[in-house]
Design a protein around this motif. Structure first.
Motif, PDB file in Angstrom:
ATOM      1  N   ALA A 139       0.837  -1.199   0.000  1.00 30.06           N
ATOM      2  CA  ALA A 139       0.000   0.000   0.000  1.00 30.06           C
ATOM      3  C   ALA A 139       0.875   1.253   0.000  1.00 30.06           C
ATOM      4  O   ALA A 139       1.945   1.279   0.607  1.00 30.06           O
ATOM      5  CB  ALA A 139      -0.921   0.000   1.214  1.00 30.06           C
ATOM      6  N   GLU A 140       0.398   2.285  -0.699  1.00 27.37           N
ATOM      7  CA  GLU A 140       1.142   3.545  -0.784  1.00 27.37           C
ATOM      8  C   GLU A 140       0.490   4.643   0.059  1.00 27.37           C
ATOM      9  O   GLU A 140       1.176   5.451   0.675  1.00 27.37           O
ATOM     10  CB  GLU A 140       1.233   4.009  -2.241  1.00 27.37           C
ATOM     11  N   GLU A 141      -0.840   4.672   0.051  1.00 26.33           N
ATOM     12  CA  GLU A 141      -1.565   5.676   0.833  1.00 26.33           C
ATOM     13  C   GLU A 141      -2.584   4.958   1.719  1.00 26.33           C
ATOM     14  O   GLU A 141      -3.459   4.256   1.224  1.00 26.33           O
ATOM     15  CB  GLU A 141      -2.269   6.679  -0.091  1.00 26.33           C
ATOM     16  N   PHE A 142      -2.467   5.153   3.023  1.00 26.55           N
ATOM     17  CA  PHE A 142      -3.341   4.457   3.963  1.00 26.55           C
ATOM     18  C   PHE A 142      -3.320   5.148   5.310  1.00 26.55           C
ATOM     19  O   PHE A 142      -2.531   6.081   5.535  1.00 26.55           O
ATOM     20  CB  PHE A 142      -2.906   2.995   4.113  1.00 26.55           C
ATOM     21  N   SER A 193      -8.675  -1.510 -10.116  1.00 18.68           N
ATOM     22  CA  SER A 193      -8.212  -0.690 -11.237  1.00 18.68           C
ATOM     23  C   SER A 193      -9.137   0.491 -11.534  1.00 18.68           C
ATOM     24  O   SER A 193      -8.693   1.511 -12.074  1.00 18.68           O
ATOM     25  CB  SER A 193      -8.060  -1.550 -12.499  1.00 18.68           C
ATOM     26  N   THR A 194     -10.427   0.389 -11.196  1.00 16.67           N
ATOM     27  CA  THR A 194     -11.373   1.471 -11.485  1.00 16.67           C
ATOM     28  C   THR A 194     -11.668   2.329 -10.252  1.00 16.67           C
ATOM     29  O   THR A 194     -12.490   3.247 -10.325  1.00 16.67           O
ATOM     30  CB  THR A 194     -12.703   0.888 -12.017  1.00 16.67           C
ATOM     31  N   VAL A 225       2.639   1.243  -7.312  1.00 16.40           N
ATOM     32  CA  VAL A 225       2.485   1.157  -8.773  1.00 16.40           C
ATOM     33  C   VAL A 225       2.564  -0.283  -9.256  1.00 16.40           C
ATOM     34  O   VAL A 225       1.793  -0.715 -10.116  1.00 16.40           O
ATOM     35  CB  VAL A 225       3.560   2.009  -9.483  1.00 16.40           C
ATOM     36  N   GLN A 226       3.505  -1.057  -8.710  1.00 18.25           N
ATOM     37  CA  GLN A 226       3.719  -2.435  -9.183  1.00 18.25           C
ATOM     38  C   GLN A 226       2.632  -3.402  -8.731  1.00 18.25           C
ATOM     39  O   GLN A 226       2.589  -4.542  -9.185  1.00 18.25           O
ATOM     40  CB  GLN A 226       5.091  -2.953  -8.744  1.00 18.25           C
ATOM     41  N   LYS A 227       1.748  -2.948  -7.850  1.00 18.13           N
ATOM     42  CA  LYS A 227       0.679  -3.835  -7.358  1.00 18.13           C
ATOM     43  C   LYS A 227      -0.649  -3.347  -7.931  1.00 18.13           C
ATOM     44  O   LYS A 227      -1.159  -2.298  -7.541  1.00 18.13           O
ATOM     45  CB  LYS A 227       0.643  -3.841  -5.838  1.00 18.13           C
ATOM     46  N   THR A 228      -1.218  -4.114  -8.849  1.00 17.07           N
ATOM     47  CA  THR A 228      -2.437  -3.687  -9.541  1.00 17.07           C
ATOM     48  C   THR A 228      -3.691  -4.380  -9.029  1.00 17.07           C
ATOM     49  O   THR A 228      -4.803  -3.958  -9.338  1.00 17.07           O
ATOM     50  CB  THR A 228      -2.310  -3.960 -11.054  1.00 17.07           C
ATOM     51  N   THR A 229      -3.524  -5.429  -8.251  1.00 15.14           N
ATOM     52  CA  THR A 229      -4.686  -6.156  -7.734  1.00 15.14           C
ATOM     53  C   THR A 229      -4.288  -6.923  -6.477  1.00 15.14           C
ATOM     54  O   THR A 229      -3.111  -7.017  -6.151  1.00 15.14           O
ATOM     55  CB  THR A 229      -5.238  -7.140  -8.792  1.00 15.14           C
TER      56      THR A 229
END
Length: 274
Positions: A139-142, A193-194, A225-229
């Motif tokens: 996670a990047e923002e949490f 993704s959405t 970025v590298q984690k899409t799901t």
């Protein structure tokens, strides 16, 4: 995870690796047999072309063509089995990689949870939880939000990638965050993704529970970025992390409160004895 369970996990991984190697060797044998059959088919096709000028009514000619048809059927059956085994091996390899990744993540979580419970300093606990969320969850923002039982409000006590002042206070039972804190049920958006960032509606909201008592929530607004799901193992990590984090937070807060009370009592005693 106990030492016995840890050994069991690694033992199963080693056993799985040996089975995978045997499957790979079996596939190679089938491939070699496939090549041999292909070569034999080419020979038969050449023989068949040489027989084209031979009258079809002769018994020998009919036997040869019957034999060719039999070999063709055998070839198709063997090729079908080879394709089936290759597909199974691909599934086998994918599952092995998935299990290896899961074992690594669980081992990392075990190490991280050990660090988490090695301190009773509230700020250190929050920092360790933050590092776990970044490194294991991706996670990047949490934010880590705790419930104030006097006001029934859920407030951010630590965050990453977002200013803490920007994260709204949420009433228990209100919105996604408040509902998760009330029910103790996990929340995930259907499609990562959405997802459009909304501080009132996170993509993930996990209750921090001690048994059935919710003391706060973990909310995630953006992945690296590298984690899409999310993978299947991520949901297990969320559950395990939430349990360990809740216990560590609760223990550290109790310790800090007792330390403050002890300090206050000691101050009164010092005043009385002077």
């Amino acid at each position: 995870m106990s030492k016995e369970e840890d050994k069991g996990v690694h033992g199963r991984a080693e056993e799985f690796l040996q089975v995978f190697k045997k499957g790979a060797e079996f596939t190679q044998e089938l491939m070699r047999e496939n090549e041999r059959l292909r070569y034999r088919i080419i020979q038969l096709e050449e023989s068949q072309s040489n027989l084209e000028g031979v009258p079809a009514s002769t018994d020998e000619n009919r036997k040869l063509f019957q034999r060719i048809e039999e070999l063709e059927r055998e070839k198709d059956e063997i090729l079908g089995r080879i394709r089936q085994v290759e597909a199974e091996n691909q599934d086998f390899a994918a599952r092995y990689i998935e299990i290896e990744e899961e074992n690594n993540n669980l081992a990392n979580l075990y190490i991280a949870s050990y660090q988490l419970h090695s301190t009773l300093d509230f700020k250190e606990v929050l920092q360790i939880i933050t590092e776990i969320i970044i490194n294991l969850i991706g996670a990047e923002e949490f934010a880590i939000m705790l419930l104030d039982e006097k006001s029934n409000e859920i407030q951010a006590v630590a965050c990453e990638g977002i200013l803490r002042d920007n994260i709204p206070h949420v009433k228990l039972g209100k919105g996604i965050i408040g509902e998760v804190a009330k029910t103790g049920e996990n929340y995930f958006v259907e499609n990562v993704s959405t997802y459009v960032q909304d501080l009132h509606q996170p993509m993930v909201c996990i209750p921090l529970k001690i048994k059935e008592h919710v003391i706060g929530v973990l909310v995630i607004y953006k992945l690296l970025v590298q984690k899409t799901t999310f993978a299947a193992v991520d949901y297990e990590l969320f559950t395990l992390l939430a349990g360990h984090a809740a216990t560590a937070i609760f223990s550290s807060r109790l310790y800090n409160d007792s330390e403050r009370k002890l300090s206050t009592i000691q101050g009164f005693i010092d005043l009385l004895t002077k």
